[in-house]
Design an enzyme around this catalytic site. Sequence first.
Site, PDB file in Angstrom:
ATOM      1  CG  ASP A 236      46.277  30.252  47.850  1.00  0.00           C
ATOM      2  OD1 ASP A 236      47.395  29.880  47.113  1.00  0.00           O
ATOM      3  OD2 ASP A 236      45.171  30.067  47.654  1.00  0.00           O
ATOM      4  CG  ASP A 247      47.778  26.299  44.491  1.00  0.00           C
ATOM      5  OD1 ASP A 247      47.898  27.379  45.347  1.00  0.00           O
ATOM      6  OD2 ASP A 247      46.806  26.131  44.289  1.00  0.00           O
TER       7      ASP A 247
END
Length: 407
Positions: A236, A247
Amino acid sequence: MIHQNRRKELLSQIDDNAVVVISTNPEQFRNGDVTFPFRPHSDFFYLTGFQEPQAVAVISRNTYTMFLRDKDPDREIWDGERLGLTDAPEILKLEKALNINLLEDHLAQLITAENVVYFDEKPCDFDRMLSNLLSSYTIKSLQDPLHEMRLIKDEFEMSTMQKAANISMVAHVLAMKYVFPNMFEYELQSVFDAHFVKNNAVHAYTPIVAGGKNACVLHYIENNQPLKSGDLVLIDAGCELDYYASDITRTFPVNGQFSEPQKQIYQIVLDAQLAAINSIKPGADVHMPHKIACDIIQQGLENLGLLAPGEPLSKFYMHGTGHWLGMDVHDVGKYQINKQHRVFEKGMVITVEPGIYIRKDDKINPIYHDIGIRIEDDVLVTNTGNTVLTEQLAKTIDEIETLMSED
Ligand SMILES: [Mn+2]
């Protein structure tokens, strides 16, 4: 010009006698006299375009004044050039530039008892002091109108966010191609560090590089364990470019090949994510992506016998399916209005990031132990539906295995 228009737009939405008072972020010490790289507060930068620390803007229909640091040739040798009071009015389109050291004496001269002051106290000493200076005035929250503005991205913001997404997507591809068994998680992280720096970007948040069971720790940021063949690695990581975030999460096999149980779980998360993205369009309930993702994951896990019919999903999926994205990675903007879910509008950007996390547990078939999978993309609401800003990044099992097998 862009910041000037935003100030104008804000003033048109608040009381005629409003005075906006807003400070930037405080500088943060890392250790001793060493500071973290400075980043202005998003609300402050959004309205002013000013990047230096120690600044307070006062904005009303009658004035645009900035308190800021003056030039200081001795300090500038160490810390770099400052804009200074003489050049600030032209560069920042100010009516008046005042020394930040004069704040306590001069702030009151810009505000009368008839004004309503729009101000929010950030949790720092400077804002506590500012709050005291403003204690005799009627105060309203600036965040309510300002964050509604920030929630809807304009053309410039959309294009910056697409650029940030592009940089992050390339880094994820480089990581998929670079990974090999027994390397450490931090070695894989270095791909992102290098690629972001090369593109004048920074991490928008602390990256997660989590092999095997570490992926089941939702905020795992140690990134210091070896990656094992046969395990998945969850990454991530996303960059911030020109103060706008991306993101992205991808989960892929360390050795390039998903095992059968990994494929089964991965496909459930992917189906959930695609269906959730599909529901995003103007007028649709912002809670819909989460509801759809939960339903699909519940059904998928029941089909595999990992959940009994009706058993709570929270054991395997315990976080929301998305959040607003913009200048902040968890961006500002309400999800509900008058306790009702709001609806999507053109210009909003939201992440879609369902996951399944299966810890070791006696009641679960061991072939599924320590599998943690999340898939996350960034979705822009358009006139008629949505655009996935991170669409180009490999996501299906086939796409990932093919990419990883290429030289
Ligand atoms: Mn996210």
